[in-house]
Design a protein around this motif. Structure first.
Motif, PDB file in Angstrom:
ATOM      1  N   ALA A 408      -5.944   5.713  -4.949  1.00 48.12           N
ATOM      2  CA  ALA A 408      -5.888   4.477  -4.171  1.00 48.12           C
ATOM      3  C   ALA A 408      -5.616   3.283  -5.078  1.00 48.12           C
ATOM      4  N   PHE A 409      -6.300   3.250  -6.229  1.00 48.93           N
ATOM      5  CA  PHE A 409      -6.059   2.174  -7.186  1.00 48.93           C
ATOM      6  C   PHE A 409      -4.592   2.144  -7.608  1.00 48.93           C
ATOM      7  N   VAL A 410      -4.096   3.311  -7.976  1.00 47.65           N
ATOM      8  CA  VAL A 410      -2.716   3.406  -8.461  1.00 47.65           C
ATOM      9  C   VAL A 410      -1.736   2.995  -7.367  1.00 47.65           C
ATOM     10  N   GLY A 411      -1.996   3.442  -6.137  1.00 43.39           N
ATOM     11  CA  GLY A 411      -1.111   3.101  -5.031  1.00 43.39           C
ATOM     12  C   GLY A 411      -1.026   1.608  -4.800  1.00 43.39           C
ATOM     13  N   VAL A 412      -2.185   0.949  -4.775  1.00 38.92           N
ATOM     14  CA  VAL A 412      -2.203  -0.500  -4.561  1.00 38.92           C
ATOM     15  C   VAL A 412      -1.479  -1.221  -5.692  1.00 38.92           C
ATOM     16  N   TYR A 413      -1.615  -0.699  -6.925  1.00 39.98           N
ATOM     17  CA  TYR A 413      -0.977  -1.342  -8.083  1.00 39.98           C
ATOM     18  C   TYR A 413       0.529  -1.112  -8.114  1.00 39.98           C
ATOM     19  N   VAL A 414       0.950   0.112  -7.779  1.00 40.28           N
ATOM     20  CA  VAL A 414       2.354   0.493  -7.935  1.00 40.28           C
ATOM     21  C   VAL A 414       3.234   0.007  -6.792  1.00 40.28           C
ATOM     22  N   PHE A 415       2.705  -0.046  -5.584  1.00 40.29           N
ATOM     23  CA  PHE A 415       3.561  -0.305  -4.431  1.00 40.29           C
ATOM     24  C   PHE A 415       4.253  -1.667  -4.433  1.00 40.29           C
ATOM     25  N   PRO A 416       3.655  -2.717  -5.000  1.00 42.99           N
ATOM     26  CA  PRO A 416       4.432  -3.955  -5.092  1.00 42.99           C
ATOM     27  C   PRO A 416       5.732  -3.787  -5.874  1.00 42.99           C
ATOM     28  N   TYR A 417       5.721  -2.898  -6.876  1.00 44.12           N
ATOM     29  CA  TYR A 417       6.943  -2.636  -7.646  1.00 44.12           C
ATOM     30  C   TYR A 417       7.942  -1.841  -6.802  1.00 44.12           C
ATOM     31  N   ILE A 418       7.416  -0.933  -5.979  1.00 51.04           N
ATOM     32  CA  ILE A 418       8.299  -0.178  -5.087  1.00 51.04           C
ATOM     33  C   ILE A 418       8.931  -1.118  -4.069  1.00 51.04           C
ATOM     34  N   ASP A 427      13.423  -8.634   2.504  1.00 52.87           N
ATOM     35  CA  ASP A 427      14.292  -8.207   3.593  1.00 52.87           C
ATOM     36  C   ASP A 427      13.840  -6.832   4.078  1.00 52.87           C
ATOM     37  N   THR A 428      14.640  -6.191   4.909  1.00 47.45           N
ATOM     38  CA  THR A 428      14.243  -4.921   5.515  1.00 47.45           C
ATOM     39  C   THR A 428      13.938  -3.858   4.468  1.00 47.45           C
ATOM     40  N   ALA A 429      14.794  -3.750   3.443  1.00 40.74           N
ATOM     41  CA  ALA A 429      14.599  -2.723   2.413  1.00 40.74           C
ATOM     42  C   ALA A 429      13.291  -2.922   1.659  1.00 40.74           C
ATOM     43  N   TYR A 430      12.841  -4.168   1.548  1.00 38.70           N
ATOM     44  CA  TYR A 430      11.593  -4.483   0.860  1.00 38.70           C
ATOM     45  C   TYR A 430      10.431  -3.732   1.499  1.00 38.70           C
ATOM     46  N   TYR A 431      10.447  -3.619   2.831  1.00 35.61           N
ATOM     47  CA  TYR A 431       9.390  -2.921   3.539  1.00 35.61           C
ATOM     48  C   TYR A 431       9.701  -1.439   3.740  1.00 35.61           C
ATOM     49  N   GLN A 432      10.960  -1.068   3.720  1.00 32.47           N
ATOM     50  CA  GLN A 432      11.334   0.328   3.957  1.00 32.47           C
ATOM     51  C   GLN A 432      10.991   1.233   2.787  1.00 32.47           C
ATOM     52  N   TYR A 433      11.191   0.764   1.569  1.00 31.11           N
ATOM     53  CA  TYR A 433      11.032   1.620   0.400  1.00 31.11           C
ATOM     54  C   TYR A 433       9.651   2.275   0.310  1.00 31.11           C
ATOM     55  N   PRO A 434       8.555   1.526   0.531  1.00 32.48           N
ATOM     56  CA  PRO A 434       7.246   2.189   0.479  1.00 32.48           C
ATOM     57  C   PRO A 434       7.090   3.293   1.523  1.00 32.48           C
ATOM     58  N   PHE A 435       7.687   3.104   2.708  1.00 30.28           N
ATOM     59  CA  PHE A 435       7.626   4.145   3.729  1.00 30.28           C
ATOM     60  C   PHE A 435       8.345   5.403   3.257  1.00 30.28           C
ATOM     61  N   TYR A 436       9.507   5.221   2.658  1.00 32.40           N
ATOM     62  CA  TYR A 436      10.265   6.370   2.169  1.00 32.40           C
ATOM     63  C   TYR A 436       9.486   7.116   1.079  1.00 32.40           C
ATOM     64  N   VAL A 437       8.905   6.371   0.149  1.00 30.14           N
ATOM     65  CA  VAL A 437       8.173   6.997  -0.953  1.00 30.14           C
ATOM     66  C   VAL A 437       6.946   7.741  -0.433  1.00 30.14           C
ATOM     67  N   SER A 438       6.149   7.086   0.392  1.00 32.21           N
ATOM     68  CA  SER A 438       4.917   7.701   0.880  1.00 32.21           C
ATOM     69  C   SER A 438       5.191   8.894   1.788  1.00 32.21           C
ATOM     70  N   SER A 439       6.220   8.803   2.613  1.00 34.39           N
ATOM     71  CA  SER A 439       6.565   9.932   3.482  1.00 34.39           C
ATOM     72  C   SER A 439       7.016  11.130   2.657  1.00 34.39           C
ATOM     73  N   SER A 440       7.726  10.867   1.586  1.00 37.34           N
ATOM     74  CA  SER A 440       8.139  11.957   0.690  1.00 37.34           C
ATOM     75  C   SER A 440       6.931  12.592   0.015  1.00 37.34           C
ATOM     76  N   LEU A 441       5.954  11.762  -0.377  1.00 43.09           N
ATOM     77  CA  LEU A 441       4.740  12.284  -0.993  1.00 43.09           C
ATOM     78  C   LEU A 441       3.934  13.128  -0.007  1.00 43.09           C
ATOM     79  N   CYS A 442       3.978  12.775   1.276  1.00 42.93           N
ATOM     80  CA  CYS A 442       3.308  13.586   2.301  1.00 42.93           C
ATOM     81  C   CYS A 442       3.869  15.003   2.314  1.00 42.93           C
ATOM     82  N   ILE A 443       5.182  15.117   2.205  1.00 43.23           N
ATOM     83  CA  ILE A 443       5.823  16.435   2.186  1.00 43.23           C
ATOM     84  C   ILE A 443       5.411  17.205   0.940  1.00 43.23           C
TER      85      ILE A 443
END
Length: 506
Positions: A408-418, A427-443
């Protein structure tokens, strides 16, 4: 995939009769439902307090910003008061994981409950000679110790809860564990959001000190009530029979037997918390489209309650599914469906984030939260509690939970960079990228669970203890030390017969 359950429920390790012949303990007798369920409730329900105390600090933070404005937002404490409890939680998970194995399950629970009561009360009364900045620092310090109490609930409470479910009817044990652990956390989150709403309404949105201190102070009531209930607790039968608290733990053998499995469970928990906390940043984006900065606190807290309510359907409906499919497959199902919804949200974010369709965004986001609770939220703790033997279960669970919290610590720290990788203008991509990364990690997490974790049946704890006994015996460790009582010596116990030794070698 799901059809393998019946076959996998039949253990490859010795049957109960074989266990008795090889010197293992007899099976645990099932108790009447009311006698069996209350230890499960008493051990696991403390996580309700943890959910409340963890979530209410978000509302407290909002009130402090309004009450003290720049004095608070420019202070160092403002940056840590919400998160410092997580650092304490990691400490508590590791320390109480050890004491739960080497000292006592119930006494560890009582100590962690006392810590929760005392330091939540101290946080409520935070004061420093009339100096607001000093008060903020005192509040942050007390929150760290509150985190230690919260951390103690995870290995001591959840492990005891899992072991106590063995005395319940087969076919229902997973759901009762979930209903009194993760479900309690989620209800704690909901009440932690709702209480500040009620208090703010009663205080007419303007008596800020009353609002945040009352909201925090109510958090003392829940662990205090539970403490009285826990005074009557006894050690779970599984722990009494298979503990290593009065024997030297063979850590080298434990690491060889459970090291890789602990790594996988911890990695999955790390990924889940990394994603869950990272996705959590979107609740503020949702709310900011609904109300402005000057909206009444009741509006802010009301919508916060609505969003937290989305956790409940997933955890409540997912509990019986974990009995039907097993925790491993339910976790995989939750991860995969959550990733699908995450990809949909990423692909349609530009349209869903418009104020005119904010209701649709909230619904889709709520489905995402529910699926997270149905799968990993409900089952990662269950997997951690049931994939190792009783003698080291507290430490095993504590390490896995602590690594999850570090995620959780790492996620909160890293996601602003993502986010920044998607653009600097939000813009839209600013919010999309974290969704793409986290959804991939779910898989990825679903794949790890599918390929590297065992199936968890109704009697997994008993079978795991049997397998661990066999392994210890094969490596020359005298299993008569398991369940050794205070004052007993290994030399005072009856020696095994030659026939028993031959049976074990076969």
């Amino acid at each position: 995939m799901f059809g393998r359950k019946a076959a996998e429920d039949v253990p490859a390790s010795p049957t109960v009769n074989d266990t008795e012949a090889s010197g293992g303990p007899p099976p645990i007798d099932q108790k009447p439902f009311m006698d069996a369920i209350w230890p499960v409730l008493a051990c696991g329900a403390g996580l309700f307090s943890d959910g409340y105390i963890n979530n209410v600090i978000g509302s407290v933070n909002t009130v402090l910003k309004r009450q003290y404005k720049d004095v608070y937002t420019s202070s160092h404490a403002a940056n840590v008061v919400s998160a410092i409890a997580f650092a304490g939680t990691v400490v508590g998970q590791l320390v109480f994981g050890y004491t739960a194995d080497r000292w006592s399950r119930t006494n560890s629970l009582l100590v962690s409950t006392i810590i929760l009561i005392v330091f939540t009360a101290l946080a409520t009364g935070s004061y420093y000679h009339g100096d607001p900045v000093g008060m903020f620092n005192i509040l942050a310090a007390w929150r760290f110790f509150v985190g230690i109490g919260i951390g103690g609930e995870y290995p001591a409470g959840s492990v005891s809860c899992a072991e106590s479910t063995g005395e319940l009817k087969g076919g229902t044990r997973n759901r009762w564990f979930i209903l009194f652990t993760n479900c309690m956390i989620d209800w704690g989150f909901v009440i932690g959001a709702f209480v500040p709403y009620v208090v703010a309404a009663a205080a007419q949105n303007k008596y800020y000190g009353t609002i945040w201190r009352t909201s925090l102070g109510i958090g003392v009531v829940f662990p205090l009530t539970l403490f009285v209930l826990r005074l009557k607790l006894k050690e779970p039968e599984e722990f009494s029979r298979n503990s290593m608290k009065n024997a030297r733990t063979p850590y080298s053998l434990v690491i060889k037997f459970y090291g890789f499995r602990l790594f996988i469970v911890s990695l999955i928990w790390f990924i889940y918390d990394f994603s869950a906390y990272a996705f959590g940043i979107y609740s503020s984006s949702i709310l900011s489209n609904i109300y402005g900065d000057d909206a009444p606190l009741t509006t802010v807290f009301g919508w916060n309650t609505v969003i937290n309510l989305f956790y409940i359907p997933g955890t409540m409906l997912g509990a019986p599914i974990s009995d039907r499919l097993g925790p491993r497959y339910t976790l995989i199902l939750g991860f995969l469906t959550q990733s699908v919804v995450g990809f949909i949200m990423a692909g349609t974010y530009a349209k869903l984030s418009q104020p005119s369709v904010i209701g649709a965004f909230v619904v889709v986001y709520g489905i995402f939260l529910s699926l997270g609770e149905l799968g990993p939220g409900n089952n990662i703790g269950l997997l951690a509690a049931k994939t190792c033997a009783t003698g080291v279960r507290g430490q095993y669970y504590g390490i896995a939970a602590a690594i999850g919290k570090i995620g959780a610590f790492v996620g909160v720290y890293v996601f602003p960079y993502i986010e920044a990788a998607g653009g600097t203008d939000k813009d839209t991509a600013y919010y999309q990228y974290p969704f793409y990364v986290s959804s991939s990690l779910c898989i990825l997490a679903a794949a790890l669970a599918f390929f590297f974790l065992p199936h968890i049946g109704q009697d997994t704890i008993t079978h795991e203890d049997e397998k661990f006994r066999e392994y210890l015996t094969a490596n020359g460790w005298d299993v008569r030390q398991l369940g050794l009582k205070v004052g007993e010596s290994i030399d005072s116990l009856p020696r095994e017969t030659e026939e028993t030794e031959k049976t074990e070698k076969m």
